[in-house]
Write a protein that holds these residues in place. Sequence first.
Motif, PDB file in Angstrom:
ATOM      1  N   ARG A   1     -18.392 -10.130  -4.522  1.00 46.98           N
ATOM      2  CA  ARG A   1     -19.479 -11.102  -4.349  1.00 46.98           C
ATOM      3  C   ARG A   1     -20.086 -11.070  -2.958  1.00 46.98           C
ATOM      4  NH1 ARG A   1     -15.932 -16.221  -5.712  1.00 46.98           N
ATOM      5  NH2 ARG A   1     -14.633 -14.953  -4.372  1.00 46.98           N
TER       6      ARG A   1
ATOM      7  N   ARG B   1     -19.510 -11.902 -12.923  1.00 44.54           N
ATOM      8  CA  ARG B   1     -19.882 -12.878 -13.950  1.00 44.54           C
ATOM      9  C   ARG B   1     -21.301 -12.653 -14.447  1.00 44.54           C
ATOM     10  NH1 ARG B   1     -17.593 -17.917 -10.452  1.00 44.54           N
ATOM     11  NH2 ARG B   1     -18.470 -16.592  -8.829  1.00 44.54           N
TER      12      ARG B   1
ATOM     13  N   ALA C   1     -10.805 -10.998  -9.605  1.00 46.16           N
ATOM     14  CA  ALA C   1     -10.046 -12.113 -10.189  1.00 46.16           C
ATOM     15  C   ALA C   1     -10.139 -13.329  -9.297  1.00 46.16           C
ATOM     16  CB  ALA C   1      -8.575 -11.710 -10.374  1.00 46.16           C
ATOM     17  N   GLY C   2      -9.876 -14.473  -9.913  1.00 49.11           N
ATOM     18  CA  GLY C   2      -9.761 -15.724  -9.161  1.00 49.11           C
ATOM     19  C   GLY C   2      -8.518 -16.446  -9.642  1.00 49.11           C
ATOM     20  N   ASN C   3      -7.882 -17.177  -8.757  1.00 48.36           N
ATOM     21  CA  ASN C   3      -6.691 -17.933  -9.158  1.00 48.36           C
ATOM     22  C   ASN C   3      -6.526 -19.146  -8.268  1.00 48.36           C
ATOM     23  OD1 ASN C   3      -4.333 -18.742 -10.358  1.00 48.36           O
ATOM     24  ND2 ASN C   3      -3.125 -16.938  -9.785  1.00 48.36           N
ATOM     25  N   PHE C   4      -6.063 -20.229  -8.858  1.00 49.80           N
ATOM     26  CA  PHE C   4      -5.558 -21.368  -8.098  1.00 49.80           C
ATOM     27  C   PHE C   4      -4.462 -22.002  -8.950  1.00 49.80           C
ATOM     28  CE2 PHE C   4      -9.521 -22.637 -10.278  1.00 49.80           C
ATOM     29  CZ  PHE C   4      -9.055 -23.632 -11.118  1.00 49.80           C
TER      30      PHE C   4
ATOM     31  N   ALA D   1      -2.842 -25.022 -10.673  1.00 50.11           N
ATOM     32  CA  ALA D   1      -3.207 -26.378 -11.111  1.00 50.11           C
ATOM     33  C   ALA D   1      -2.696 -26.604 -12.527  1.00 50.11           C
ATOM     34  CB  ALA D   1      -4.730 -26.564 -11.073  1.00 50.11           C
TER      35      ALA D   1
ATOM     36  N   SER E   1     -10.716 -28.951 -14.407  1.00 50.27           N
ATOM     37  CA  SER E   1     -11.914 -29.346 -15.160  1.00 50.27           C
ATOM     38  C   SER E   1     -12.290 -28.203 -16.110  1.00 50.27           C
ATOM     39  CB  SER E   1     -13.073 -29.608 -14.191  1.00 50.27           C
ATOM     40  OG  SER E   1     -13.449 -28.397 -13.576  1.00 50.27           O
TER      41      SER E   1
ATOM     42  N   ASN F   1     -14.965 -26.639 -15.993  1.00 50.05           N
ATOM     43  CA  ASN F   1     -15.550 -25.577 -15.157  1.00 50.05           C
ATOM     44  C   ASN F   1     -14.471 -24.799 -14.394  1.00 50.05           C
ATOM     45  OD1 ASN F   1     -17.809 -24.143 -14.136  1.00 50.05           O
ATOM     46  ND2 ASN F   1     -17.571 -25.241 -12.186  1.00 50.05           N
ATOM     47  N   GLY F   2     -13.378 -25.487 -14.010  1.00 52.62           N
ATOM     48  CA  GLY F   2     -12.279 -24.789 -13.317  1.00 52.62           C
ATOM     49  C   GLY F   2     -11.664 -23.741 -14.230  1.00 52.62           C
TER      50      GLY F   2
ATOM     51  N   THR G   1     -14.256 -20.951 -14.895  1.00 50.60           N
ATOM     52  CA  THR G   1     -14.528 -20.079 -13.744  1.00 50.60           C
ATOM     53  C   THR G   1     -13.570 -18.895 -13.717  1.00 50.60           C
ATOM     54  OG1 THR G   1     -15.467 -21.878 -12.443  1.00 50.60           O
ATOM     55  CG2 THR G   1     -14.621 -19.986 -11.214  1.00 50.60           C
ATOM     56  N   VAL G   2     -12.282 -19.168 -13.940  1.00 51.46           N
ATOM     57  CA  VAL G   2     -11.300 -18.072 -13.904  1.00 51.46           C
ATOM     58  C   VAL G   2     -11.466 -17.145 -15.103  1.00 51.46           C
ATOM     59  CG1 VAL G   2      -8.821 -17.566 -14.033  1.00 51.46           C
ATOM     60  CG2 VAL G   2      -9.673 -19.293 -12.420  1.00 51.46           C
TER      61      VAL G   2
ATOM     62  N   ILE H   1     -14.503 -14.934 -14.411  1.00 53.84           N
ATOM     63  CA  ILE H   1     -14.312 -13.843 -13.441  1.00 53.84           C
ATOM     64  C   ILE H   1     -13.391 -12.771 -14.041  1.00 53.84           C
ATOM     65  CG2 ILE H   1     -13.472 -13.187 -11.150  1.00 53.84           C
ATOM     66  CD1 ILE H   1     -13.956 -16.119 -10.264  1.00 53.84           C
TER      67      ILE H   1
ATOM     68  N   GLU I   1      -3.613 -11.898  -1.362  1.00 58.11           N
ATOM     69  CA  GLU I   1      -4.125 -13.257  -1.574  1.00 58.11           C
ATOM     70  C   GLU I   1      -3.445 -13.898  -2.786  1.00 58.11           C
ATOM     71  OE1 GLU I   1      -6.112 -14.889   0.382  1.00 58.11           O
ATOM     72  OE2 GLU I   1      -6.238 -16.644  -0.932  1.00 58.11           O
ATOM     73  N   GLY I   2      -3.227 -13.077  -3.807  1.00 62.40           N
ATOM     74  CA  GLY I   2      -2.595 -13.593  -5.023  1.00 62.40           C
ATOM     75  C   GLY I   2      -1.233 -14.207  -4.735  1.00 62.40           C
TER      76      GLY I   2
ATOM     77  N   ARG J   1      -1.319 -17.429  -2.730  1.00 61.71           N
ATOM     78  CA  ARG J   1      -1.670 -18.606  -3.540  1.00 61.71           C
ATOM     79  C   ARG J   1      -0.510 -19.043  -4.435  1.00 61.71           C
ATOM     80  NH1 ARG J   1      -7.991 -18.931  -4.773  1.00 61.71           N
ATOM     81  NH2 ARG J   1      -8.681 -18.074  -2.797  1.00 61.71           N
TER      82      ARG J   1
HETATM   83  N1  COA Z   1      -7.450 -26.996  -8.483  1.00 64.88           N
HETATM   84  C1  COA Z   1      -8.242 -27.434  -9.502  1.00 64.88           C
HETATM   85  N2  COA Z   1      -9.531 -27.007  -9.672  1.00 64.88           N
HETATM   86  C2  COA Z   1     -10.016 -26.116  -8.790  1.00 64.88           C
HETATM   87  C3  COA Z   1      -9.243 -25.624  -7.713  1.00 64.88           C
HETATM   88  C4  COA Z   1      -7.916 -26.099  -7.569  1.00 64.88           C
HETATM   89  N3  COA Z   1      -7.113 -25.671  -6.588  1.00 64.88           N
HETATM   90  N4  COA Z   1     -10.016 -24.735  -7.011  1.00 64.88           N
HETATM   91  C5  COA Z   1     -11.220 -24.684  -7.621  1.00 64.88           C
HETATM   92  N5  COA Z   1     -11.209 -25.515  -8.688  1.00 64.88           N
HETATM   93  C6  COA Z   1     -12.337 -25.808  -9.577  1.00 64.88           C
HETATM   94  C7  COA Z   1     -13.479 -26.458  -8.818  1.00 64.88           C
HETATM   95  O1  COA Z   1     -13.252 -27.842  -8.629  1.00 64.88           O
HETATM   96  C8  COA Z   1     -14.661 -26.163  -9.752  1.00 64.88           C
HETATM   97  O2  COA Z   1     -14.686 -27.041 -10.840  1.00 64.88           O
HETATM   98  P1  COA Z   1     -15.737 -28.311 -10.857  1.00 64.88           P
HETATM   99  O3  COA Z   1     -17.120 -27.725 -10.754  1.00 64.88           O
HETATM  100  O4  COA Z   1     -15.478 -28.995 -12.154  1.00 64.88           O
HETATM  101  O5  COA Z   1     -15.376 -29.155  -9.663  1.00 64.88           O
HETATM  102  C9  COA Z   1     -14.294 -24.786 -10.310  1.00 64.88           C
HETATM  103  O6  COA Z   1     -12.893 -24.601 -10.091  1.00 64.88           O
HETATM  104  C10 COA Z   1     -15.065 -23.674  -9.617  1.00 64.88           C
HETATM  105  O7  COA Z   1     -14.836 -23.779  -8.221  1.00 64.88           O
HETATM  106  P2  COA Z   1     -15.814 -23.093  -7.167  1.00 64.88           P
HETATM  107  O8  COA Z   1     -15.197 -23.230  -5.823  1.00 64.88           O
HETATM  108  O9  COA Z   1     -17.208 -23.587  -7.371  1.00 64.88           O
HETATM  109  O10 COA Z   1     -15.783 -21.580  -7.715  1.00 64.88           O
HETATM  110  P3  COA Z   1     -16.126 -20.230  -7.006  1.00 64.88           P
HETATM  111  O11 COA Z   1     -16.766 -19.413  -8.030  1.00 64.88           O
HETATM  112  O12 COA Z   1     -16.811 -20.427  -5.699  1.00 64.88           O
HETATM  113  O13 COA Z   1     -14.649 -19.635  -6.640  1.00 64.88           O
HETATM  114  C11 COA Z   1     -12.307 -19.592  -7.296  1.00 64.88           C
HETATM  115  C12 COA Z   1     -13.752 -19.189  -7.632  1.00 64.88           C
HETATM  116  C13 COA Z   1     -12.140 -21.084  -7.504  1.00 64.88           C
HETATM  117  C14 COA Z   1     -11.391 -18.855  -8.291  1.00 64.88           C
HETATM  118  C15 COA Z   1     -11.941 -19.263  -5.817  1.00 64.88           C
HETATM  119  O14 COA Z   1     -10.601 -19.624  -5.577  1.00 64.88           O
HETATM  120  C16 COA Z   1     -12.146 -17.798  -5.479  1.00 64.88           C
HETATM  121  O15 COA Z   1     -13.232 -17.423  -5.077  1.00 64.88           O
HETATM  122  N6  COA Z   1     -11.092 -16.925  -5.635  1.00 64.88           N
HETATM  123  C17 COA Z   1     -11.168 -15.479  -5.339  1.00 64.88           C
HETATM  124  C18 COA Z   1      -9.930 -14.999  -4.616  1.00 64.88           C
HETATM  125  C19 COA Z   1      -8.659 -15.197  -5.405  1.00 64.88           C
HETATM  126  O16 COA Z   1      -8.503 -16.164  -6.145  1.00 64.88           O
HETATM  127  N7  COA Z   1      -7.735 -14.261  -5.205  1.00 64.88           N
HETATM  128  C20 COA Z   1      -6.498 -14.220  -5.943  1.00 64.88           C
HETATM  129  C21 COA Z   1      -6.640 -13.285  -7.079  1.00 64.88           C
HETATM  130  S1  COA Z   1      -5.148 -13.277  -8.049  1.00 64.88           S
END
Ligand code: COA
Length: 266
Positions: A44, A71, A98-101, A103, A109, A111-112, A115-116, A119, A197-198, A201
């Motif tokens: 990105r 995306r 990939a994205g991860n958090f 929760a 949500s 959207n949360g 989002t994953v 991606i 990063e994975g 987290r």
């Molecule tokens: N707990 C719960 N929800 C979470 C969260 C967390 N820790 N982090 C993000 N979210 C939710 C946000 O609240 C949002 O939902 P909402 O609109 O209902 O509030 C949604 O996820 C998207 O978040 P946003 O920050 O707008 O998304 P983004 O597209 O900018 O980023 C992520 C994507 C959230 C996956 C971000 O962590 C990222 O960019 N990750 C890339 C790096 C990575 O994860 N590396 C490890 C790979 S294994």
Amino acid sequence: MQDAFKEKVLAGKVAFIAGASSGINLGIAQHFARHGAKVAIISRSAEKIAAAAKTMTDEGHEALGIAADVRNFDSVDAAFKAVHDKFGKIDVVVSGAAGNFVAPALGMSSNGFKTVVDIDLVGTFHVLRASFQYLNRPGASLISITAPQAVNPSLFQAHVCAAKAGINMLTKCLAMEWGPAGVRVNAISPGPIAETEGMLRLAGSPEAEKAIKARIALRDYGTKTDIADTALFLSTHNAKYITGSIIDCDGGSKLGDAGADALAGN
Ligand code: COA
Ligand code: NAP
């Protein structure tokens, strides 16, 4: 340490790697470049992807960084077109964005969760689907980066588990559809990989790291080079009869340790 592969085993090949501004996927890109491939990487952030490409051009390799969000199908397709225009063909594709958090589902949500899935899973479909018309086939190798969560249900990882399980099935479906065209489609499932990063987290504390290592058969995290070597193998002629496979590179971490605590006393 001795390199098992000939230095230039990818000479003349062009590789496209998605999600390669950092971590495991950048490690794969750098490894491919050192083994002779021309490498194109996307992520990105225009700034991060340019800096990542520079790590390779600084070593004298041919590398191109393009900002694209997996995306968005059109942005992925435009990136493939630009790479094909510049290098003339594409032989190997790695889809690893990939994205991860962490929760619980109730703390996520719509959207949360989405989002994953967007991606990891939809992004992988976009990368593989967009790649097809640009592939040098027969002989092309497509590799997705999945994760143990695809098969191991994991607490606070409902989004990742669902997305990576989808990647495993997508891998097998596309292997069936594209096998007749001479395109191999596989996935690598890395175990816990150091300095990523994975893992930051998922296990950011020394205590968490110690607990995870105790449950890995080989008792250690893997390295980015371990995954890059697996991807390198899948990209070569030596892997010409492997398709539709999910390759674990995980130190035996998926084997589990049921009963280990009880047996430890014996
Ligand atoms: N707990 C719960 N929800 C979470 C969260 C967390 N820790 N982090 C993000 N979210 C939710 C946000 O609240 C949002 O939902 P909402 O609109 O209902 O509030 C949604 O996820 C998207 O978040 P946003 O920050 O707008 O998304 P983004 O597209 O900018 O980023 C992520 C994507 C959230 C996956 C971000 O962590 C990222 O960019 N990750 C890339 C790096 C990575 O994860 N590396 C490890 C790979 S294994
Ligand atoms: P990482 O460094 O955070 O890599 C993720 C990459 O994806 C980054 O380059 C990021 O770059 C890119 N990205 C994120 N969203 C994107 C989007 N929408 N479009 C394009 N690119 C996007 O993480 P990592 O730990 O090395 O993980 C790499 C891969 O290995 C992932 O598929 C992960 O699931 C898998 N994996 C990792 C481990 C581990 O131990 N780390 C274990 C099993 C599987 P930008 O921010 O610039 O977009």
